[in-house]
Design a protein around this motif. Sequence first.
Motif, PDB file in Angstrom:
ATOM      1  N   ASP A 142     -25.941  36.757  11.984  1.00 13.36           N
ATOM      2  CA  ASP A 142     -26.916  35.711  12.315  1.00 13.36           C
ATOM      3  C   ASP A 142     -26.272  34.371  11.979  1.00 13.36           C
ATOM      4  O   ASP A 142     -26.623  33.715  10.999  1.00 13.36           O
ATOM      5  CB  ASP A 142     -28.207  35.930  11.525  1.00 13.36           C
ATOM      6  CG  ASP A 142     -29.334  34.987  11.947  1.00 13.36           C
ATOM      7  OD1 ASP A 142     -29.130  34.215  12.903  1.00 13.36           O
ATOM      8  OD2 ASP A 142     -30.406  35.019  11.320  1.00 13.36           O
ATOM      9  N   ARG A 180     -33.090  34.015  11.924  1.00 14.49           N
ATOM     10  CA  ARG A 180     -34.135  34.811  11.269  1.00 14.49           C
ATOM     11  C   ARG A 180     -34.859  33.955  10.233  1.00 14.49           C
ATOM     12  O   ARG A 180     -36.091  33.965  10.154  1.00 14.49           O
ATOM     13  CB  ARG A 180     -33.523  36.055  10.616  1.00 14.49           C
ATOM     14  CG  ARG A 180     -32.987  37.078  11.619  1.00 14.49           C
ATOM     15  CD  ARG A 180     -32.559  38.357  10.920  1.00 14.49           C
ATOM     16  NE  ARG A 180     -32.021  39.333  11.861  1.00 14.49           N
ATOM     17  CZ  ARG A 180     -30.739  39.494  12.150  1.00 14.49           C
ATOM     18  NH1 ARG A 180     -29.838  38.740  11.540  1.00 14.49           N
ATOM     19  NH2 ARG A 180     -30.341  40.392  13.026  1.00 14.49           N
ATOM     20  N   ARG A 181     -34.080  33.220   9.457  1.00 16.19           N
ATOM     21  CA  ARG A 181     -34.698  32.353   8.447  1.00 16.19           C
ATOM     22  C   ARG A 181     -35.532  31.257   9.109  1.00 16.19           C
ATOM     23  O   ARG A 181     -36.606  30.905   8.623  1.00 16.19           O
ATOM     24  CB  ARG A 181     -33.617  31.739   7.558  1.00 16.19           C
ATOM     25  CG  ARG A 181     -34.174  30.934   6.393  1.00 16.19           C
ATOM     26  CD  ARG A 181     -33.061  30.473   5.478  1.00 16.19           C
ATOM     27  NE  ARG A 181     -32.190  29.511   6.130  1.00 16.19           N
ATOM     28  CZ  ARG A 181     -31.013  29.117   5.657  1.00 16.19           C
ATOM     29  NH1 ARG A 181     -30.553  29.641   4.530  1.00 16.19           N
ATOM     30  NH2 ARG A 181     -30.284  28.234   6.297  1.00 16.19           N
ATOM     31  N   ALA A 236     -37.156  31.390  11.979  1.00 17.47           N
ATOM     32  CA  ALA A 236     -38.417  31.934  12.478  1.00 17.47           C
ATOM     33  C   ALA A 236     -39.385  32.231  11.332  1.00 17.47           C
ATOM     34  O   ALA A 236     -40.591  31.956  11.432  1.00 17.47           O
ATOM     35  CB  ALA A 236     -38.149  33.203  13.290  1.00 17.47           C
ATOM     36  N   ILE A 237     -38.875  32.796  10.246  1.00 15.22           N
ATOM     37  CA  ILE A 237     -39.735  33.104   9.097  1.00 15.22           C
ATOM     38  C   ILE A 237     -40.295  31.813   8.504  1.00 15.22           C
ATOM     39  O   ILE A 237     -41.479  31.737   8.144  1.00 15.22           O
ATOM     40  CB  ILE A 237     -38.950  33.901   8.041  1.00 15.22           C
ATOM     41  CG1 ILE A 237     -38.673  35.323   8.558  1.00 15.22           C
ATOM     42  CG2 ILE A 237     -39.713  33.969   6.724  1.00 15.22           C
ATOM     43  CD1 ILE A 237     -37.742  36.130   7.684  1.00 15.22           C
ATOM     44  N   THR A 238     -39.462  30.776   8.409  1.00 12.08           N
ATOM     45  CA  THR A 238     -39.926  29.492   7.879  1.00 12.08           C
ATOM     46  C   THR A 238     -40.973  28.880   8.802  1.00 12.08           C
ATOM     47  O   THR A 238     -41.977  28.311   8.337  1.00 12.08           O
ATOM     48  CB  THR A 238     -38.739  28.529   7.711  1.00 12.08           C
ATOM     49  OG1 THR A 238     -37.781  29.107   6.823  1.00 12.08           O
ATOM     50  CG2 THR A 238     -39.194  27.202   7.157  1.00 12.08           C
ATOM     51  N   PHE A 295     -38.820  38.198  19.072  1.00 15.96           N
ATOM     52  CA  PHE A 295     -38.137  37.867  17.822  1.00 15.96           C
ATOM     53  C   PHE A 295     -39.151  37.461  16.755  1.00 15.96           C
ATOM     54  O   PHE A 295     -39.069  37.904  15.598  1.00 15.96           O
ATOM     55  CB  PHE A 295     -37.139  36.737  18.077  1.00 15.96           C
ATOM     56  CG  PHE A 295     -36.212  36.460  16.921  1.00 15.96           C
ATOM     57  CD1 PHE A 295     -35.251  37.376  16.548  1.00 15.96           C
ATOM     58  CD2 PHE A 295     -36.302  35.270  16.213  1.00 15.96           C
ATOM     59  CE1 PHE A 295     -34.388  37.129  15.490  1.00 15.96           C
ATOM     60  CE2 PHE A 295     -35.444  35.006  15.157  1.00 15.96           C
ATOM     61  CZ  PHE A 295     -34.483  35.935  14.797  1.00 15.96           C
ATOM     62  N   PHE A 296     -40.128  36.638  17.133  1.00 16.43           N
ATOM     63  CA  PHE A 296     -41.185  36.267  16.193  1.00 16.43           C
ATOM     64  C   PHE A 296     -41.981  37.499  15.774  1.00 16.43           C
ATOM     65  O   PHE A 296     -42.339  37.652  14.599  1.00 16.43           O
ATOM     66  CB  PHE A 296     -42.131  35.237  16.821  1.00 16.43           C
ATOM     67  CG  PHE A 296     -41.712  33.808  16.600  1.00 16.43           C
ATOM     68  CD1 PHE A 296     -41.880  33.206  15.368  1.00 16.43           C
ATOM     69  CD2 PHE A 296     -41.140  33.066  17.619  1.00 16.43           C
ATOM     70  CE1 PHE A 296     -41.489  31.894  15.150  1.00 16.43           C
ATOM     71  CE2 PHE A 296     -40.745  31.752  17.420  1.00 16.43           C
ATOM     72  CZ  PHE A 296     -40.924  31.166  16.181  1.00 16.43           C
ATOM     73  N   ARG A 337     -40.087  39.292  13.110  1.00 13.59           N
ATOM     74  CA  ARG A 337     -40.114  38.627  11.808  1.00 13.59           C
ATOM     75  C   ARG A 337     -41.471  38.819  11.137  1.00 13.59           C
ATOM     76  O   ARG A 337     -41.551  39.010   9.929  1.00 13.59           O
ATOM     77  CB  ARG A 337     -39.813  37.126  11.963  1.00 13.59           C
ATOM     78  CG  ARG A 337     -38.523  36.800  12.667  1.00 13.59           C
ATOM     79  CD  ARG A 337     -37.271  37.097  11.881  1.00 13.59           C
ATOM     80  NE  ARG A 337     -36.968  38.478  11.653  1.00 13.59           N
ATOM     81  CZ  ARG A 337     -36.508  39.329  12.593  1.00 13.59           C
ATOM     82  NH1 ARG A 337     -36.351  38.947  13.841  1.00 13.59           N
ATOM     83  NH2 ARG A 337     -36.215  40.574  12.289  1.00 13.59           N
ATOM     84  N   SER A 361     -41.486  42.493   9.825  1.00  8.54           N
ATOM     85  CA  SER A 361     -40.676  42.729   8.628  1.00  8.54           C
ATOM     86  C   SER A 361     -41.272  42.051   7.406  1.00  8.54           C
ATOM     87  O   SER A 361     -41.224  42.589   6.293  1.00  8.54           O
ATOM     88  CB  SER A 361     -39.237  42.240   8.859  1.00  8.54           C
ATOM     89  OG  SER A 361     -39.209  40.841   9.096  1.00  8.54           O
ATOM     90  N   THR A 362     -41.850  40.865   7.581  1.00 10.90           N
ATOM     91  CA  THR A 362     -42.446  40.141   6.455  1.00 10.90           C
ATOM     92  C   THR A 362     -43.733  40.819   5.991  1.00 10.90           C
ATOM     93  O   THR A 362     -43.942  41.044   4.791  1.00 10.90           O
ATOM     94  CB  THR A 362     -42.744  38.683   6.847  1.00 10.90           C
ATOM     95  OG1 THR A 362     -41.535  38.056   7.283  1.00 10.90           O
ATOM     96  CG2 THR A 362     -43.315  37.913   5.668  1.00 10.90           C
TER      97      THR A 362
END
Length: 699
Positions: A476, A481-482, A484-486, A534-535, A538, A541-542
């Motif tokens: 990545d 990934r970070r 999208a999570i943020t 992708f969202f 995330r 997984s979160t």
Amino acid sequence: MAELLFELGSEELPARFVVPALDDLEKTFKDQCAALSIKHGAIRRFGTPRRLALLISDVAEKTDDVTKEVQGPSVKAAFEADGKTPKVPAIKFAESVKLPVEQLKRVTTPKGEYLVATVEEKGRRTFELLSDVLNHCTRKINFAKQMRWGDVEQSFGRPLQWIVALLGSEVVPVTYSDVKSGRVTRGHRFLAPAPITLEKPTDYEAVLEKAHVVADLDKRRALMVERIAAAAKKAGGHVLPDEALIEQVLNLVELPNPVVGTFEERHLDLPPEVLIQEMKSHQRYFTLTDAQGKVLPKFIAVSNTPVKDEKLSIKGYERVLRSRLTDGRFFFDEDRRSPLVDRLPKLHKRSWIDRLGSMAEKTDRIRALAVWIGKAVGQRDALGTIERAATLCKADLNTGMVGEFPELQGVMGREYALHDKEPQAVALAIFEHYLPRGAGDGLPTQDAGAIIGLADRLDSLCGLFGIGKKPTGAKDDFALRRAAITFIRIATARGYRFSLGAAIDQSLELLAGKLSEVKKKQGEPSTREQVLEFFRGRLESTWREAHRADVVEAVLSAGFDDLVAAQLRLDAISSYVSRPDFAALAATFKRVANIVEKQAKDVSAAPVDASKLTDEAEKVLHREVSQVRDAVHALVKGDDYQGAMARVVPLKPFVDSFFDQVMVMAEDRALRENRVRLLMEIGGLFGTVADFSKIQAES
């Protein structure tokens, strides 16, 4: 049983090499032992700049005897037509397993009848296997950069100096490059330079401590933190917490010796982040603060060696920092000669990503998207701040300070904006649009910075997915990934209600000129579909860290376009999971959902016709549904998903009676479709919360 010590001694390794190398060493050792059936006990790791070591307890003297079946050729290929006379394949197979043909078994498999031999393998002495195991472990250490020395072919993170390989009191033969194993290790380079002979592995840690080396990472960390805290207290300050710096300094020393130095108070008018970064990035010094958190003109440096003349050593540390702070002041003063707005034209010359244009073009997209999001979430009063801050948010990339310390982007933008008399809200938004930058950072505290941060991250996601730069496996490169999570964290924490799909559409529209020539592979999903998926990944997984996997899937399957609503729906369903009747409840609603999913496509959308309800159970169910329908919709509209669930749950006994007493799939089409519509209406009530067909009702 015996202990095994394996130590690789080298020239000083970079701090960032030590822990990953130990990870590789331990993993490879475990994998090799598993493959060879070598039993062992606990593994302890030791690491310093000069050594990587494993101490393994209870290593078995030999591997276990193993009985296994080996499959040979098919019976048809192994024997003549009479089925008894062996042919060459049978004879060769018998020879390979050292058995007469007569002792070979015949086993029927899905592919036909085959010869099988039962073979007993005697265990081997572990000592005989360890040479290859330890050589393999050494070769499999992956360093970011490798070095060769002399005229040898093999490489290592730094030139290898010695190898210790002891199984009990015996030396295991290991050769790597031009170094052969033995029982001789080394202590501290300056305090105990003489070679040290080890009699047995269990002497290792104590022998090194006598030689001024704390090889256990946890012990060395605890000792270093304790000594730094004591030094800070003596100096009248507190150490600014910095776990990353502790980890870095930890692997720069074998024996931590903190010293306190000072710098000129005139530098305290520099932004505190500049002072901290100057001390941390180049010098690995710890910052001292007062009780209120204000930076003091003092620092702590950690030396690897206690010195006779500490004052002389401190002068050296201070001299180096003085030079760094002088450079920092120069950049700070020079940067403020030009306002941020005058630096904007230079962004046209600063490329962001190949094919996605310059940083100026990215800034324009961020501004337009941030204004769109601001309107979407009802922040019209903040649009002026959003637009101005978004215009300036990347201008500090062209400053000397950020050029020297990229970690300060945003920080310097804030400071220079305040110097330029920009509104405080604009300056704060420039800084906060980068938040959170790491695990220790909080989220933005005001809307302008939060919204610009969302726009910045979404532009990166859509642009990079659009040109095929999406993450693959563990790779990545652009930290998407970070990002999208943020994005999710900020949107949900601030309660922003907007359509994720519409925001992606808006971002892609702004990127259209850059993505128009990008060719997609045949059958490849659109960029919009890829970003949405992708969202989804995330979120999944979160959420799975704290919620049941099937509940997460049920909520996501019901939609996640409104991120805040999706989180509220997840919380609502999760609150019911712990109920003793949840499994039965989920089974009932899942049955409804499954029928609706299969039959709805063949049933036209229309209200339930009450005149066609013939059985008492379906009449009662229709009445109960009609009584709660409006209330449920109102609760959902008000985001009270737990309240909505509380109104839907009492329908369960009526639904159960319906299934027990009514044939849904009646032969009469009109009757059947009317009953399916009744179930569709029920499904619509709880389907606004989750897709119950995804719930594992047996759980």
